[in-house]
Design a protein around this motif. Structure first.
Motif, mmCIF file in Angstrom:
data_model
loop_
_atom_site.group_PDB
_atom_site.id
_atom_site.type_symbol
_atom_site.label_atom_id
_atom_site.label_comp_id
_atom_site.label_asym_id
_atom_site.label_seq_id
_atom_site.Cartn_x
_atom_site.Cartn_y
_atom_site.Cartn_z
ATOM 1 N N ASP A 172 0.808 -1.220 0.000
ATOM 2 C CA ASP A 172 0.000 0.000 0.000
ATOM 3 C C ASP A 172 0.840 1.269 0.000
ATOM 4 O O ASP A 172 0.314 2.365 -0.206
ATOM 5 C CB ASP A 172 -0.981 0.008 1.174
ATOM 6 C CG ASP A 172 -0.299 -0.107 2.536
ATOM 7 O OD1 ASP A 172 0.947 -0.066 2.591
ATOM 8 O OD2 ASP A 172 -1.018 -0.234 3.548
ATOM 9 N N SER A 173 2.161 1.137 0.198
ATOM 10 C CA SER A 173 3.039 2.306 0.134
ATOM 11 C C SER A 173 3.657 2.495 -1.246
ATOM 12 O O SER A 173 4.441 3.418 -1.462
ATOM 13 C CB SER A 173 4.152 2.193 1.183
ATOM 14 O OG SER A 173 4.996 1.080 0.921
ATOM 15 N N ALA A 199 -0.003 3.321 -6.905
ATOM 16 C CA ALA A 199 -0.959 2.478 -7.639
ATOM 17 C C ALA A 199 -1.109 2.997 -9.060
ATOM 18 O O ALA A 199 -2.146 3.518 -9.457
ATOM 19 C CB ALA A 199 -2.300 2.460 -6.926
ATOM 20 N N ASP A 208 -8.658 -7.507 0.004
ATOM 21 C CA ASP A 208 -8.195 -6.126 -0.207
ATOM 22 C C ASP A 208 -6.734 -6.114 -0.658
ATOM 23 O O ASP A 208 -6.339 -5.281 -1.491
ATOM 24 C CB ASP A 208 -8.350 -5.315 1.075
ATOM 25 C CG ASP A 208 -9.804 -5.071 1.450
ATOM 26 O OD1 ASP A 208 -10.682 -5.226 0.570
ATOM 27 O OD2 ASP A 208 -10.050 -4.718 2.619
ATOM 28 N N GLU A 225 -5.175 -4.525 -4.077
ATOM 29 C CA GLU A 225 -4.030 -3.624 -4.200
ATOM 30 C C GLU A 225 -3.094 -4.084 -5.309
ATOM 31 O O GLU A 225 -2.509 -3.269 -6.029
ATOM 32 C CB GLU A 225 -3.279 -3.542 -2.864
ATOM 33 C CG GLU A 225 -4.010 -2.813 -1.761
ATOM 34 C CD GLU A 225 -4.251 -1.348 -2.104
ATOM 35 O OE1 GLU A 225 -3.338 -0.708 -2.649
ATOM 36 O OE2 GLU A 225 -5.357 -0.852 -1.839
#
Length: 236
Positions: free
Chosen positions: A105-106, A109, A133, A137
């Protein structure tokens, strides 16, 4: 087990990780052999996202087979990523790699990758919604129609089949110079800290994360692997 606890374990194991698991290489060799075939139709300038890359074995395999591909290596354990970077430098592929220390998530995207790998990673996410989830991602970082090759430990832990596979798995680990204490910890971890689910349930979790129905292409003992395509309309 929390993320920081899992990360700490891999931090401690990084220097000896490859040597510890060397005797299980036939499983990985077969998985990577199939992986090369599954990715064979990707473009010459493909970008590959390697999620939870660890020491970078699959990255090195793909990089040597495809000398014009580029790679994004994502790994939360700094020591593991250091081993991956050293491997890439030693084998002359580091110039085609971007190394990202942290969780997925860092990472931006951008939806710019043609394919992704994610081997023995999602099993550490016990909550099934969070696990979906996580796959979402990944899908957000793939181009439309991009593909994912993923693997996890999978079985119906309430079944007689699981007992057969687990016994064989533990025997294999015992032959791999892993201490009896480590094997006992492994048994307990599979019951409490690893999301070992029936293969069909894992496939459903992947699909709920923005992929078309996955195709299982590999099984060796408890390890199962799937090929998945990013579903249409899954916005980046």
């Amino acid at each position: 087990m929390r993320q920081d606890e899992i990360k700490a374990i891999f931090d401690q194991q990084a220097a000896s990780y490859d040597a510890q698991w060397a005797k299980t290489a036939p499983i990985k060799d077969c998985l990577y052999f199939l992986l090369g075939s599954l990715f064979a139709e990707l473009p010459a300038d493909a970008r590959i996202l390697c999620v939870g890359v660890g020491t970078g074995v699959e990255l090195a395999y793909l990089a040597h087979k495809n000398p014009t591909w580029e790679f994004t290596a994502v790994e939360p354990s700094g020591p593991m990523l250091d081993v991956c970077r050293q491997r890439a430098e030693k084998e002359g592929v580091a110039s085609r790699c971007h190394f990202h220390e942290g969780y997925l998530d860092s990472l931006s995207a951008s939806g710019s990758h043609d394919a992704a790998t994610c081997f023995l990673v999602s099993q550490f996410i016990l909550d099934q919604q969070r696990r979906s989830d996580f796959f979402r991602e990944i899908s957000r970082r793939l181009k439309p129609g991009g593909i994912l090759a993923s693997s996890d430990l999978a079985s119906d832990v309430e079944s007689a089949e699981y007992e057969v596979l687990l016994r064989a798995w533990v025997n294999m680990m015992a032959a791999s110079d892993i201490s009896p204490e480590a094997i006992d910890r492994m048994r307990k971890a599979y019951s409490n800290d690893v999301g070992v689910l029936p293969p069909g349930r894992v496939a459903s979790i992947i699909e709920a994360g923005g992929f078309e129905p996955p195709v299982q292409f590999f099984q060796a003992g408890l390890i199962h692997a799937w090929l998945s395509k990013r579903a249409p309309g899954n916005a980046a």
